[in-house]
Scaffold this active site. Structure first.
Site, short mmCIF file in Angstrom:
data_model
loop_
_atom_site.label_atom_id
_atom_site.label_comp_id
_atom_site.label_asym_id
_atom_site.label_seq_id
_atom_site.Cartn_x
_atom_site.Cartn_y
_atom_site.Cartn_z
N LYS A 8 1.17 -0.83 -0.20
CA LYS A 8 0.38 -0.30 -0.10
C LYS A 8 0.23 1.13 -0.19
O LYS A 8 0.19 2.53 -0.38
CB LYS A 8 -1.06 -0.41 0.63
N SER A 32 -2.71 -13.08 3.25
CA SER A 32 -3.52 -12.62 2.08
C SER A 32 -2.75 -13.57 0.97
O SER A 32 -2.29 -14.43 -0.18
CB SER A 32 -3.34 -11.14 1.25
#
Lengths: 340, 286
Positions: free
Chosen positions: A66, A290
């Site tokens: 991110k 993830s």
């Protein structure tokens, strides 16, 4: 909020020495084609005949993929005069419980802006504390009681309210709608993979959350080689894998372009946790849940079709998810003082 | 088919036109009072349901004096047209509506779609400035219990429901109704037992609204409540939920939009009923 220019850490304070890995500012560590995050080849867990590399996004300065979107969104706001000298005293507000919040908080602080993160109450306290640690103000919103399907939750509403009613203090980057999110990956992740694989990449495996990663890197890589397969991996419905969305939940993202995705694989969400543990134990890769899910998707495609040179985007590491890992892998959490 | 009482709903455009109307007071009541403080419709007064709209000591609605002092100090008189709105598709705005009706306020309306509908329209103004109006003397009517059911009436309705002499509407989520959970996760207000009042029909509150938070059309509502669930406009009806706010929403729908003749909101709801000793409970999940 403190956006005076002298307070602002610049991203071009000096030429980084990439060989020696010396940087004049933490912002110079942000990834680019010249300074990519590492690709590491898996040695043990890959079906024979296939090659899989993990792209270690936790090596970004604030620990996740991110950083890329957060940085691009901040720069974009600066360039459009929505942040910085044109708007003194203005900071950012974003509904986020995870990595984007952390990246935005840290980067905003480097650039001299305030950051307010609006977080649903179900988010673990550790994450809220992390956001504060990175310099954000944190607002906690009540979780919706039997919410309407498709309705905006309280966190999105509250963040929008700040941006609407207190526009002098807040602008909302909105990672779910902001094209700069996808552009970050078109500008950095895609070119990095192309360079690091010398153009030999055949498959990229990625997750779907805001869909910025998949859309951005696919735009770049498809231009280099239209045959590169972009495979999205998603958890089964009813999952609790932080940061990811099932396709049924993707309507919140305006960045989703199905024409760029070759295939969407649905993986039982429990495997996110068991595969993450295997990656750590067998490959020495401290992958978060993830990444575990993405690996399982890549492994299945390797078994089914064979994968010439696959790159898996490992979004972040497992350190932030110890409590989730303990919930799904109970053996991690049993300690007996007297010895087993 | 039109709503039975279309005047009790106003649109965002109506509110925009009446922002400076001295005869109108706009009041925001949210599940999460932080929403108002971050920003609201210009001129809107913010009320906090946890402090302003309940008795501060005993579990009850506020007294007449409490309400008079509260509204008078905020510059609201009994002559004002009050427009209520809030988050979660007007849950607590509907509760405020119900409360004002118990105390006889003549002209109360809801902003259709609540705060999310206003928020979704970028061109509508918002501010975080808290308005200050000159204090008034608010005169409430004596408490009228026509619209309020107490536990005795809930039990009566449960009895009569067997012979179709009354109907009970449980507006909580299916998992609360079936007894799978006592309350949605993380909620502090809860009960001792899970399940529902015997004879109750499950119609979750959200059945009444569109995705943008506005109420469904009269035809759609009729389809859901009357044709779908078999509820009858003439039969005495009691709506309940967990603490009485979601059921205020359904009470509003049944009484004002569908024109049911006799609807009461049981504000004690499941937190009261599910904690009482010796009352019958139905539970689908063991």
């Amino acid at each position: 909020m403190h956006s005076s220019p002298e307070n602002r850490v610049r991203s071009d304070a000096g030429r980084p020495d990439l060989d020696a890995r010396v940087f004049e500012s933490v912002l110079d560590m942000l990834p680019s084609e010249a300074n990519p995050t590492p690709l590491v080849r898996l040695q043990r867990l890959v079906p024979p005949g296939s090659t899989l590399y993990a792209k270690l996004e936790w090596m970004n300065p604030f620990g996740s993929v991110k950083d890329r979107a957060a940085w691009e969104m901040l720069r974009d706001l600066e360039e459009r005069g929505q942040l910085g000298e044109a708007k003194p005293g203005r900071g950012v507000v974003e509904p986020t419980s995870g990595n984007t919040g952390l990246s935005l908080a840290a980067l905003a602080s480097m650039r001299g802006y305030g950051m307010r993160a609006v977080v649903p109450s179900k988010v673990p306290d550790e994450k809220k504390a992390l956001l504060r640690l990175a310099g954000a103000e944190v607002d906690v919103t009540t979780d919706a009681l039997c919410p309407l399907p498709g309705s905006e939750d309280g966190a999105i509403g509250l963040a929008r309210t700040y941006a609407r009613a207190q526009g002098d203090k807040y602008v909302m980057p909105n990672q779910y709608e902001n094209q700069a999110n996808a552009r970050a990956h078109e500008r950095t992740t895609g070119p990095e993979i192309w360079r690091q694989t010398a153009g030999r990449v055949t498959h990229v495996f990625t997750a779907l959350g805001t869909v910025g990663t998949a859309t951005g890197l696919a735009r770049y890589l498809r231009k280099q080689n239209p045959d590169v397969k972009i495979i999205a991996v998603q958890p089964s419905p009813g999952h609790d894998v932080p940061g990811l969305r099932n396709v049924s939940e993707l309507s919140v993202s305006k960045l989703f372009d199905p024409s760029l995705i070759s295939e969407i694989l649905e993986i039982p969400h429990e495997l996110a946790y068991t595969r993450a543990a295997e990656l750590f134990r067998r490959e020495g890769l401290r992958a978060g849940p993830s990444s575990g899910l993405i690996f399982e998707g890549a492994r299945r495609v390797a078994e089914r079709d064979g994968v010439g040179l696959g790159v898996m985007i490992f979004c972040d590491d497992v350190f932030k998810y110890v409590s989730s890992m303990r919930k799904h892998l109970p053996e991690l959490g049993k300690f007996n003082v007297e010895g087993e | 088919m039109a709503y039975a009482n279309p005047d009790v709903l106003v649109s965002a455009a109506w509110v925009l036109e009446h922002l400076k109307d001295p005869k109108v007071r706009i009041i925001e009541v949210d599940v999460d009072p932080k929403q108002y403080h971050a920003g609201h419709i210009p001129g809107a007064i913010g009320l906090d349901w946890t402090k302003d709209l309940q008795d501060p000591v005993q579990r009850d609605i506020p007294t007449k004096e409490h309400l008079e002092t509260l509204l008078g100090s905020r510059g609201v008189s009994h002559e004002h047209t009050i427009v209520l709105y809030g988050d979660a598709s007007n849950w607590f705005a509907a509760y405020g509506f119900w409360l004002l009706k118990l105390y006889g306020h003549k002209d109360v309306r809801l902003l259709d779609g609540g705060r999310s509908k206003w928020l979704a329209t970028e061109s509508l103004p918002m501010t975080n400035e808290v308005p200050s109006y000159p204090p008034t003397t608010y005169k409430a009517q004596a408490l009228d219990l026509t619209y309020r059911a107490r536990v005795v009436e809930a039990l009566e309705a449960s009895q009569k429901a067997k012979a179709a002499g009354a109907q009970l509407v449980d507006v909580r989520s299916p998992d609360e109704f079936s007894g799978k959970v006592i309350a949605p996760p993380g909620m502090t207000e809860t009960a001792q037992r899970a399940g529902h009042i015997p004879g109750a029909v499950s119609v979750p509150w959200g059945s009444a609204v569109n995705q943008d938070g506005t109420f469904k059309s009269a035809d759609e509502l009729r389809q859901i409540y009357v044709e779908g669930k078999g509820l009858k406009a003439e039969t005495p009806t009691v709506a309940y939920c967990r603490i009485g706010e979601r059921s205020s929403h359904t009470w509003f729908v049944l009484k004002y939009l569908l024109g049911f003749k006799n609807v009461k909101n049981y504000d004690g709801s499941w937190t009261e009923y599910g904690s009482m000793i010796g009352v019958p409970i139905e539970r689908d999940v063991r």
